[in-house]
Design a protein around this motif. Structure first.
Motif, PDB file in Angstrom:
ATOM      1  N   GLU A  13      -3.470  -5.990 -15.891  1.00  0.00           N
ATOM      2  CA  GLU A  13      -3.294  -4.789 -15.081  1.00  0.00           C
ATOM      3  C   GLU A  13      -4.388  -4.601 -14.028  1.00  0.00           C
ATOM      4  O   GLU A  13      -4.402  -3.602 -13.319  1.00  0.00           O
ATOM      5  CB  GLU A  13      -3.242  -3.559 -15.991  1.00  0.00           C
ATOM      6  N   ALA A  44      -6.650  -4.616 -10.695  1.00  0.00           N
ATOM      7  CA  ALA A  44      -6.373  -4.619  -9.261  1.00  0.00           C
ATOM      8  C   ALA A  44      -7.354  -5.514  -8.521  1.00  0.00           C
ATOM      9  O   ALA A  44      -7.228  -5.723  -7.320  1.00  0.00           O
ATOM     10  CB  ALA A  44      -6.466  -3.194  -8.707  1.00  0.00           C
ATOM     11  N   THR A  66      -3.727 -11.148  -6.888  1.00  0.00           N
ATOM     12  CA  THR A  66      -4.396  -9.922  -6.452  1.00  0.00           C
ATOM     13  C   THR A  66      -5.331 -10.169  -5.275  1.00  0.00           C
ATOM     14  O   THR A  66      -5.618  -9.244  -4.512  1.00  0.00           O
ATOM     15  CB  THR A  66      -5.187  -9.287  -7.613  1.00  0.00           C
ATOM     16  N   PRO A 111      -3.298  -5.114  -4.420  1.00  0.00           N
ATOM     17  CA  PRO A 111      -2.587  -3.859  -4.656  1.00  0.00           C
ATOM     18  C   PRO A 111      -3.441  -2.662  -4.229  1.00  0.00           C
ATOM     19  O   PRO A 111      -4.654  -2.772  -4.096  1.00  0.00           O
ATOM     20  CB  PRO A 111      -2.382  -3.856  -6.179  1.00  0.00           C
ATOM     21  N   ASP A 112      -2.789  -1.535  -4.021  1.00  0.00           N
ATOM     22  CA  ASP A 112      -3.494  -0.296  -3.709  1.00  0.00           C
ATOM     23  C   ASP A 112      -3.880   0.409  -5.011  1.00  0.00           C
ATOM     24  O   ASP A 112      -3.088   0.450  -5.955  1.00  0.00           O
ATOM     25  CB  ASP A 112      -2.600   0.639  -2.883  1.00  0.00           C
ATOM     26  N   VAL A 113      -5.090   0.963  -5.052  1.00  0.00           N
ATOM     27  CA  VAL A 113      -5.558   1.712  -6.214  1.00  0.00           C
ATOM     28  C   VAL A 113      -5.763   3.160  -5.785  1.00  0.00           C
ATOM     29  O   VAL A 113      -6.302   3.430  -4.718  1.00  0.00           O
ATOM     30  CB  VAL A 113      -6.874   1.120  -6.760  1.00  0.00           C
ATOM     31  N   GLN A 135       0.709   0.485 -17.264  1.00  0.00           N
ATOM     32  CA  GLN A 135      -0.719   0.708 -17.096  1.00  0.00           C
ATOM     33  C   GLN A 135      -1.260   1.715 -18.116  1.00  0.00           C
ATOM     34  O   GLN A 135      -2.367   1.551 -18.635  1.00  0.00           O
ATOM     35  CB  GLN A 135      -1.012   1.178 -15.675  1.00  0.00           C
ATOM     36  N   ARG A 161      -2.764   1.522 -10.310  1.00  0.00           N
ATOM     37  CA  ARG A 161      -2.487   0.517  -9.300  1.00  0.00           C
ATOM     38  C   ARG A 161      -1.071   0.722  -8.789  1.00  0.00           C
ATOM     39  O   ARG A 161      -0.134   0.884  -9.581  1.00  0.00           O
ATOM     40  CB  ARG A 161      -2.609  -0.873  -9.927  1.00  0.00           C
ATOM     41  N   ASP A 217       1.725  -1.141  -7.141  1.00  0.00           N
ATOM     42  CA  ASP A 217       2.086  -2.537  -6.859  1.00  0.00           C
ATOM     43  C   ASP A 217       2.881  -2.661  -5.575  1.00  0.00           C
ATOM     44  O   ASP A 217       3.651  -1.767  -5.203  1.00  0.00           O
ATOM     45  CB  ASP A 217       2.920  -3.116  -8.004  1.00  0.00           C
TER      46      ASP A 217
END
Length: 601
Positions: free
Chosen positions: A370, A372, A396, A401-403, A469, A505, A507
């Motif tokens: 999981e 990021a 990744t 990915p955006d967090v 997550q 995260r 996706d």
């Protein structure tokens, strides 16, 4: 008399220089030292005992857990002109007696045995009467109860330290975290000062992980778009899944064979033999398959279910790209996979202390899945290597990915689980969050709960990701004994009360693997050399079939690529190729030079 290890490396194995810590470890053993070597798959662990075995007087005794591994090593060594044999239960009685007689007569350089046989009174008595150069304990993580493949019989190898204190003992593994290393050292009577860690990084491997949606179709796309016509391994959790997936891949035009412990022994052995000796077979297997598989040109490994730990994942994915050439590993998983692994741990019957370790290992695995950030950084950090920069060769890194602060989303999701009674699966809970109008929602009156329709700012796919997550963070749990119902986890309270922040995260859409034919480009064969390379591969296959051995024990692809590029004209030039020692020069220079000459004319 001790021979020069560099000369042995060149004359027998065909390499001009040692790599990494090989020379340091070999010097330590030649000086009579014992120790533990942790070196990644493909890093050259075997040379660290094979070279000293040829330098020191006597025979090297190699402890190996699997007959297949022994036979593969012996076949490869004999190709090099090394006097090697295995002694195991699969041998004919006459062959067994011949091997034991050769051992007594000092006619062997290396002998491979299983721990159960080595520890018999008969074999120990035989060792007492001969000159032993060293003991090598391969797959040494099997010693440790904290390792991913603990084997009780390995614990008894502590006898070697007391019975043969003057003989060097080298334990070797590709996979051991700090607790496992400490356990190996203690159990085998080694010094903690003599632990050689050569690093865990496998830079040639690309790590890819995706949510499990339609697992078979995801795997098929991965193979067809990036690895058509290449050898690979697909791991499944159950025997049924192995057989069904293998049959389905064959229907889709992917040559596949199944492997699991429930298959007839002869079928299992035959499938493994084909995988080793043919070029483009996909083996679909449980984890019963893999340890000791020395096939260097496995270009991909797929997990259709979660492995049980990061050590297991590292070991299993490490079967890809053993030749150092580019390879990919692909894992698909969902919340139910997480729950299954947790259930295995809780129902294992192990002591609570061991369960606690296993829970920590699972948490580390889920954190890896999981994350990021760079997957390689997370993986290597688990094994104690924190100095690595982002690799640029994992999903990744390639598609970050955006967090975001997902506390509110987590609260909505957990509240909905609670309001619907902690008995429904993710699909129904997400339907409620999205304000769905399903029969189930109406039946249970869930269109009247306060969380109905409060999650419309996210898509179904995003909520599915959030479920995974939160399960990974122990904020939700999945009951797989019933119908996969979601429950609040032990750490849910502070989040619901607003006392703890949750980062999530977001996706990207799953990117399809690039449709590129990388089979030859990956191994560095120029376009102008493609035809010669294929001709050399055909020559290798023909020679391998004549001898009944896997093609890679004759030459690796990397050696053929060097032949295609350098195009040696005589034996002198042929001898300069990597992987060409004296025995292979004498045996194979003529047929391969003929192919090169014919292709160049």
């Amino acid at each position: 008399m001790t021979l020069d290890p560099k000369q042995i490396l060149a004359d027998v194995f065909g390499f001009s220089a040692f790599r990494g810590r090989q020379e340091e470890v070999i010097s330590h053993v030649l000086a009579g030292g014992s120790g533990l070597l942790v070196m990644p798959t493909g890093g050259g662990k075997s040379l660290c005992y094979q070279v000293p075995a040829l330098c020191r007087d006597g025979v090297a005794v190699v402890v190996s857990p699997l007959i297949a591994l022994m036979q593969d090593q012996v076949t490869s060594l004999r190709q090099l002109g090394v006097r090697a044999a295995a002694i195991n239960s699969a041998m004919e009685f006459a062959d067994l007696v011949a091997a034991e007689n050769a051992l007594r007569a000092g006619e062997l350089d290396l002998v491979y045995v299983a721990p159960e046989r080595l520890l018999t009174d008969r074999f120990l008595a035989l060792l007492d009467d001969i000159k032993v150069a060293l003991f090598a304990i391969d797959e040494a993580h099997c010693v440790s109860q904290w390792g991913h493949d603990f084997r009780p019989e390995y614990r008894q190898l502590e006898l070697l330290a007391t019975r043969y204190p003057a003989i060097p003992r080298l334990a070797l593994t590709a996979t051991a975290d700090e607790p496992t290393r400490q356990d190996i050292v203690e159990r085998l009577g080694l010094s903690p000062d003599d632990v050689f860690i050569a690093g865990f990084d496998r830079p040639n491997i690309r790590y890819l992980i995706a949510p499990k949606e339609q697992a078979r179709k995801q795997v098929l796309s991965f193979i067809q778009n990036g690895h058509a016509g290449e050898a690979g391994i697909v791991y499944c959790l159950s025997r049924q899944a192995v057989e069904e997936t293998s049959a389905w891949l064959n229907e889709q035009g992917i040559m596949s064979l199944p492997y699991h412990a429930g298959l007839d022994r002869a079928i299992r052995a035959g499938n493994q033999d084909r995988f080793l000796k043919e070029d483009a077979i996909v083996m679909v297997a449980t984890i019963a398959f893999g340890m000791g598989i020395d096939k260097p040109d496995v270009r991909f490994v797929v997990h259709m279910d979660l492995p049980k730990s990061l050590e297991a994942y590292y070991q299993e994915t490490g079967r890809a790209g053993r030749d150092g050439l580019p390879a990919e590993v692909f894992l698909v998983y969902g919340a139910k996979d997480m729950a299954k692994i947790r259930q295995f741990t809780e129902n294992s019957g192990a002591p609570e202390a061991q369960k606690r370790i296993e829970r920590q290992k699972l948490d580390a695995l889920l954190g890896f899945c999981e994350t990021a950030s760079c997957r390689r950084q997370v993986l290597l950090s688990y094994f104690g290597e924190d100095e690595h920069e982002p690799c640029g060769n994992c999903d990744t890194c390639l598609n970050p990915p955006d967090v975001f602060d997902g506390t509110v989303a987590a609260q909505k999701l957990m509240s909905c689980v609670y309001r619907t009674g902690q008995m429904f699966g993710a699909g129904h809970v997400i339907d409620v969050l999205l304000g769905g109008n399903t029969e189930r929602i109406r039946k249970f009156g869930h269109d009247m709960v306060s969380t109905y329709g409060i999650g419309e700012e996210y898509t179904r796919r995003e909520w599915q990701s959030f479920v995974r997550q939160l399960v990974a963070q122990n904020l939700l749990t999945v009951d797989i004994t019933g119908h996969g119902g979601l429950h609040l986890g032990a750490e849910a309270g502070p989040v619901l009360k607003g006392a703890r922040q949750v980062m999530l995260r977001k996706d990207h859409a799953v990117a399809k693997p690039a449709k590129e034919k990388r089979k030859r480009a990956a191994i560095g064969v120029a376009e102008t050399d493609q035809g010669l390379f294929e001709a050399l591969r055909a020559c290798r296959v023909a020679l391998a079939r004549e001898q009944g051995v896997p093609p890679y024990v004759i030459f690796h692809d990397s050696t053929l690529a060097a032949m295609a590029a350098d195009r040696p004209r005589d034996q002198y030039g042929f001898a300069l190729l990597p992987g060409v020692g004296g025995a292979k020069l004498e045996r194979y220079a003529e047929p391969f030079l003929a192919v090169i000459s014919g292709h160049s004319s």
